[in-house]
Design a protein around this motif. Structure first.
Motif, short mmCIF file in Angstrom:
data_model
loop_
_atom_site.label_atom_id
_atom_site.label_comp_id
_atom_site.label_asym_id
_atom_site.label_seq_id
_atom_site.Cartn_x
_atom_site.Cartn_y
_atom_site.Cartn_z
N ASN A 1 0.83 -1.20 0.00
CA ASN A 1 0.00 0.00 0.00
C ASN A 1 0.87 1.26 0.00
OD1 ASN A 1 -2.75 -0.52 -0.21
ND2 ASN A 1 -3.24 0.50 1.70
N LEU A 2 1.96 1.22 0.77
CA LEU A 2 2.85 2.38 0.86
C LEU A 2 3.55 2.64 -0.46
CD1 LEU A 2 4.15 4.66 2.42
CD2 LEU A 2 5.82 3.02 3.33
N VAL A 3 4.01 1.58 -1.12
CA VAL A 3 4.68 1.74 -2.41
C VAL A 3 3.73 2.36 -3.43
CG1 VAL A 3 5.68 0.48 -4.35
CG2 VAL A 3 6.37 -0.09 -2.03
N LEU A 4 2.48 1.90 -3.44
CA LEU A 4 1.48 2.47 -4.36
C LEU A 4 1.14 3.91 -3.97
CD1 LEU A 4 -0.93 -0.56 -4.88
CD2 LEU A 4 0.68 0.39 -6.54
N SER A 5 1.09 4.18 -2.66
CA SER A 5 0.81 5.54 -2.20
C SER A 5 1.92 6.49 -2.61
CB SER A 5 0.65 5.56 -0.67
OG SER A 5 -0.42 4.75 -0.27
N LEU A 6 3.17 6.05 -2.48
CA LEU A 6 4.31 6.88 -2.91
C LEU A 6 4.23 7.11 -4.42
CD1 LEU A 6 7.05 5.08 -0.79
CD2 LEU A 6 6.42 7.50 -0.56
N HIS A 7 3.86 6.08 -5.15
CA HIS A 7 3.71 6.20 -6.61
C HIS A 7 2.65 7.24 -6.96
CE1 HIS A 7 3.94 5.06 -10.78
NE2 HIS A 7 2.74 4.50 -10.79
N SER A 8 1.56 7.25 -6.21
CA SER A 8 0.48 8.22 -6.46
C SER A 8 0.93 9.65 -6.16
CB SER A 8 -0.76 7.88 -5.61
OG SER A 8 -0.57 8.23 -4.25
N GLN A 9 1.96 9.79 -5.31
CA GLN A 9 2.50 11.12 -4.98
C GLN A 9 3.65 11.52 -5.91
OE1 GLN A 9 0.93 12.94 -2.42
NE2 GLN A 9 -0.42 11.19 -2.64
N GLY A 10 3.93 10.67 -6.90
CA GLY A 10 5.00 10.97 -7.85
C GLY A 10 6.39 10.69 -7.31
N ILE A 11 6.48 9.80 -6.32
CA ILE A 11 7.76 9.45 -5.71
C ILE A 11 8.19 8.06 -6.17
CG2 ILE A 11 8.99 9.06 -3.54
CD1 ILE A 11 8.18 11.98 -4.03
N GLY A 12 9.43 7.95 -6.62
CA GLY A 12 9.96 6.65 -7.02
C GLY A 12 10.37 5.84 -5.81
N ALA A 13 10.25 4.52 -5.91
CA ALA A 13 10.58 3.66 -4.77
C ALA A 13 11.16 2.34 -5.25
CB ALA A 13 9.34 3.41 -3.93
N CYS A 14 12.02 1.78 -4.43
CA CYS A 14 12.57 0.45 -4.71
C CYS A 14 12.51 -0.37 -3.43
CB CYS A 14 14.02 0.56 -5.20
SG CYS A 14 14.73 -1.02 -5.68
N CYS A 15 11.79 -1.49 -3.48
CA CYS A 15 11.69 -2.38 -2.33
C CYS A 15 12.99 -3.16 -2.17
CB CYS A 15 10.52 -3.35 -2.51
SG CYS A 15 8.91 -2.55 -2.59
N LEU A 16 13.51 -3.17 -0.96
CA LEU A 16 14.76 -3.86 -0.67
C LEU A 16 14.50 -4.92 0.40
CD1 LEU A 16 16.89 -0.60 -0.46
CD2 LEU A 16 16.87 -2.22 -2.37
N ASN A 17 14.72 -6.18 0.06
CA ASN A 17 14.37 -7.25 0.99
C ASN A 17 15.30 -7.25 2.20
OD1 ASN A 17 16.59 -9.34 0.86
ND2 ASN A 17 16.08 -9.25 -1.32
N THR A 18 14.84 -7.89 3.25
CA THR A 18 15.64 -8.00 4.48
C THR A 18 15.92 -9.47 4.78
OG1 THR A 18 13.58 -7.87 5.77
CG2 THR A 18 14.83 -5.85 5.49
N CYS A 19 16.30 -10.20 3.72
CA CYS A 19 16.64 -11.62 3.85
C CYS A 19 18.09 -11.75 4.32
CB CYS A 19 16.43 -12.33 2.52
SG CYS A 19 14.75 -12.20 1.89
#
Length: 330
Positions: free
Chosen positions: A261-279
């Motif tokens: 939800n946060l990644v999509l919310s950032l996208h809606s605000q015109g902010i780029g994002a990259c998910c980084l795993n914590t494995c």
């Protein structure tokens, strides 16, 4: 000498293998240790956070009952008695806070539902509820909300397919700072993600100092080549205090739902994002918590590197699987 080198190499590979297997076991044991240390069981609370989670779980049961097509009259007597009793105990310590008000509103709707259906609101059971509710008449929180289908269609009249398909993991950001207010708005939208019994266990830790960000990313180890380009870093965690028995996996489910939800919310605000795993090993998680000042009771779910978008930038295509590889119709 060559044979000696081969023997040493073979033993080293075997050691790495066993360390990996033992490491996996140790990581699982660390997760379980946190879960059993901080989660609540049999309505016994080790913290205020666990007590809040329990009460939220209990009054959400009433909300779900009221939202059924044909609720049974006088339903949930045992659970509501427990809810009232435990809320009274909570009230003595914390007063009429937002949680108590939500519970009272929910129970008020329960009383009104029964009255509307000609149930006589009398006897010890209903009296205990009405005495607890008092004169509470605030319907803003707790209970149910009636949705009009036409209004919903007007509010959801967007090209969602193209919106989702336009989101990619971004690794090349503009130099301009991402404003904190934009992040706050995105998090405030993301909090409407579903969670088990509406307990909303998630936390978003936002890091703004470059030195801190680089130290955390170094532990993560998967952002080599664009770490310096990341403007702000968000670490998503879930609070183990919000969960009870048989819910150890729910920690990751709820955290993942909020993260998406946060990644999509950032996208809606015109902010780029990259998910980084914590494995990474639990020892690395401990380092992340230490550097990031994250409490021990929170489980690290993922990191999200963010930044403003350039006018043009490249992303990985990452071809998606065919529908037939994903969906099975039974």
């Amino acid at each position: 000498m060559k044979n000696l080198f081969q023997r040493v190499k073979s033993k080293l590979h075997a050691l790495i293998f066993w360390q990996s297997s033992i490491g996996d076991f140790a990581n699982k044991m660390y997760d379980l240790k946190l879960f059993y240390k901080y989660s609540f069981k049999n309505n016994n609370f080790k913290s205020k956070e666990s007590e809040i989670a329990f009460l939220t779980k209990q009054y959400h049961i009433v909300e779900k009952g009221l939202a059924l097509p044909n609720p049974r009259l006088g339903f949930g007597k045992e659970k509501i008695n427990l809810l009232v009793d435990r809320t009274k105990q909570y009230y003595k310590k914390n007063g009429d806070d937002a949680l108590v008000i939500s519970i009272k509103n929910c129970l008020l709707e329960y009383i009104e539902f029964n009255k509307k259906n000609n149930v006589k609101i009398e006897g010890d059971y209903f009296k205990s509820i009405t005495d607890f509710i008092g004169l509470n008449k605030n319907h803003n929180e707790g209970g149910t909300l009636e949705i009009n289908k036409t209004d919903l269609q007007n509010r959801t009249n967007i090209d969602f397919e193209n919106f989702v398909k336009s989101r990619f993991s971004v690794r090349d950001f503009a130099e301009k700072d991402v404003e904190i207010e934009v992040i706050k708005k995105a998090v405030n939208i993301a909090k409407y993600a579903p969670s088990v019994c509406n307990r909303q266990s998630w936390k978003a830790h936002v890091y703004t100092q470059k030195e801190n960000i680089l130290s955390l990313l170094k532990i993560q180890g998967g952002s080599n080549g664009f770490s310096d380009n990341i403007n702000k870093l968000i670490i998503i965690t879930t609070d183990t205090k919000a969960f009870t028995k048989l819910e150890s996996n729910q920690i990751y489910i709820d955290g993942g739902l909020f993260s998406m939800n946060l990644v999509l919310s950032l996208h809606s605000q015109g902010i780029g994002a990259c998910c980084l795993n914590t494995c990474f090993p639990f020892t690395s998680e401990k380092k992340v918590k230490q550097i990031g000042t994250i409490p021990e009771n929170e489980k690290v779910i993922m990191m999200i590197g963010i930044g403003n978008l350039k006018e043009t930038y490249k992303v990985a295509i990452s071809r998606k699987k065919d529908l037939t590889q994903i969906m099975t119709i039974h």
